[in-house]
Design a protein around this motif. Sequence first.
Motif, PDB file in Angstrom:
ATOM      1  N   HIS A 113      68.347 172.925  51.169  1.00 34.23           N
ATOM      2  CA  HIS A 113      68.431 172.274  52.480  1.00 34.23           C
ATOM      3  C   HIS A 113      69.867 171.906  52.810  1.00 34.23           C
ATOM      4  O   HIS A 113      70.688 171.637  51.923  1.00 34.23           O
ATOM      5  N   ARG A 114      70.149 171.882  54.115  1.00 37.20           N
ATOM      6  CA  ARG A 114      71.421 171.372  54.636  1.00 37.20           C
ATOM      7  C   ARG A 114      71.181 170.052  55.375  1.00 37.20           C
ATOM      8  O   ARG A 114      71.981 169.121  55.293  1.00 37.20           O
ATOM      9  N   TRP A 121      75.368 171.844  51.802  1.00 40.59           N
ATOM     10  CA  TRP A 121      74.087 172.279  51.276  1.00 40.59           C
ATOM     11  C   TRP A 121      73.800 171.629  49.920  1.00 40.59           C
ATOM     12  O   TRP A 121      74.710 171.364  49.142  1.00 40.59           O
ATOM     13  N   SER A 143      76.095 181.429  54.525  1.00 38.85           N
ATOM     14  CA  SER A 143      75.791 180.001  54.549  1.00 38.85           C
ATOM     15  C   SER A 143      76.382 179.301  53.336  1.00 38.85           C
ATOM     16  O   SER A 143      76.807 178.142  53.414  1.00 38.85           O
ATOM     17  N   LEU A 144      76.379 179.997  52.194  1.00 37.34           N
ATOM     18  CA  LEU A 144      76.981 179.482  50.969  1.00 37.34           C
ATOM     19  C   LEU A 144      78.203 180.322  50.626  1.00 37.34           C
ATOM     20  O   LEU A 144      78.168 181.556  50.727  1.00 37.34           O
ATOM     21  N   GLU A 175      72.252 166.674  60.009  1.00 40.56           N
ATOM     22  CA  GLU A 175      72.923 167.611  59.112  1.00 40.56           C
ATOM     23  C   GLU A 175      73.757 166.814  58.115  1.00 40.56           C
ATOM     24  O   GLU A 175      74.453 165.874  58.482  1.00 40.56           O
ATOM     25  N   VAL A 220      71.392 172.867  46.903  1.00 40.36           N
ATOM     26  CA  VAL A 220      70.578 174.024  46.527  1.00 40.36           C
ATOM     27  C   VAL A 220      70.401 174.098  45.021  1.00 40.36           C
ATOM     28  O   VAL A 220      71.179 173.540  44.254  1.00 40.36           O
ATOM     29  N   ARG A 252      71.320 183.324  51.158  1.00 41.50           N
ATOM     30  CA  ARG A 252      72.299 182.445  51.807  1.00 41.50           C
ATOM     31  C   ARG A 252      73.724 182.820  51.440  1.00 41.50           C
ATOM     32  O   ARG A 252      74.643 182.575  52.205  1.00 41.50           O
TER      33      ARG A 252
END
Length: 271
Positions: free
Chosen positions: A180-181, A146, A237-238, A141, A148, A232
């Motif tokens: 992707h992270r 992230w 997530s974001l 990770e 993006v 996301r």
Amino acid sequence: MEMPASISLESRLSDTISPSYKRLRLAILETDPELVTVCGTFADLFKRLFANSTTEAEEQTEKVILDIATFNVVNGSYPEPDDFDGILVTGSRATAFDNDPWILKLVEYIMHVHDSSSARLVGICFGHQVIARAFGGVVEENSAGWEVSVTKLRLDEEGQGAKLFPEAGPEGELRLQQMHRDHVAVPPPGMHVFATSERSPVQGLYKEGKVLTLQGHPEFNEEVARSSVELRIVSGSLSEAEGNDALARVSIQNHGADVGKAVVRFLVGVV
């Protein structure tokens, strides 16, 4: 082994193909077959990418025609490597450094293809990461968070010019959609890193005649990328700020189609 129906990206020719044409067989390994974007599955996106890219390669004036077959590797469906000229591993919501049985089997298969066949390996996003893992790279990770939307990549001398991406900008920049992270933190021994970004030190891997990978998504158009960013944001997530920044860049012109052409050149053996 029963083979899935092959899909040609041009109208079917007669059984006797003109000598001015070269037919390439490409297997797409679907690593997230249940994910359906606003424009179809990952396999659908790659078929469109190659259909929309200029699939001509400088090989004795031959024109390249790709025949594509897809395989659901999550369910254990794999091609015989010798039946194909190239094998492409798609993106996925899965984590490339997990030890799920299907991921371990995929790692084993990648090593087998490399060591025991002439088929060339192509990896995109998760595919890039799992190929790096197979050959001893470190995937983890990304502590930077992230990466993006459309992102600038810096190419080295081998990545730009006539070698891999002659279409890159004058300063060796390649722009691609990202989503992707996780990332490749340490490249595998014997693989050349030809592209980097501010957040990811290993954006592209190359081994002549064997391997070509990219962390970015050349198959994503603006619609797919925008939808992915919005999902996301909704999921958390974001953050709102990260999401707004990504949405501001999602429509920037990028080199996705050029990467499609580069993959074809790689499969043919031009690079």
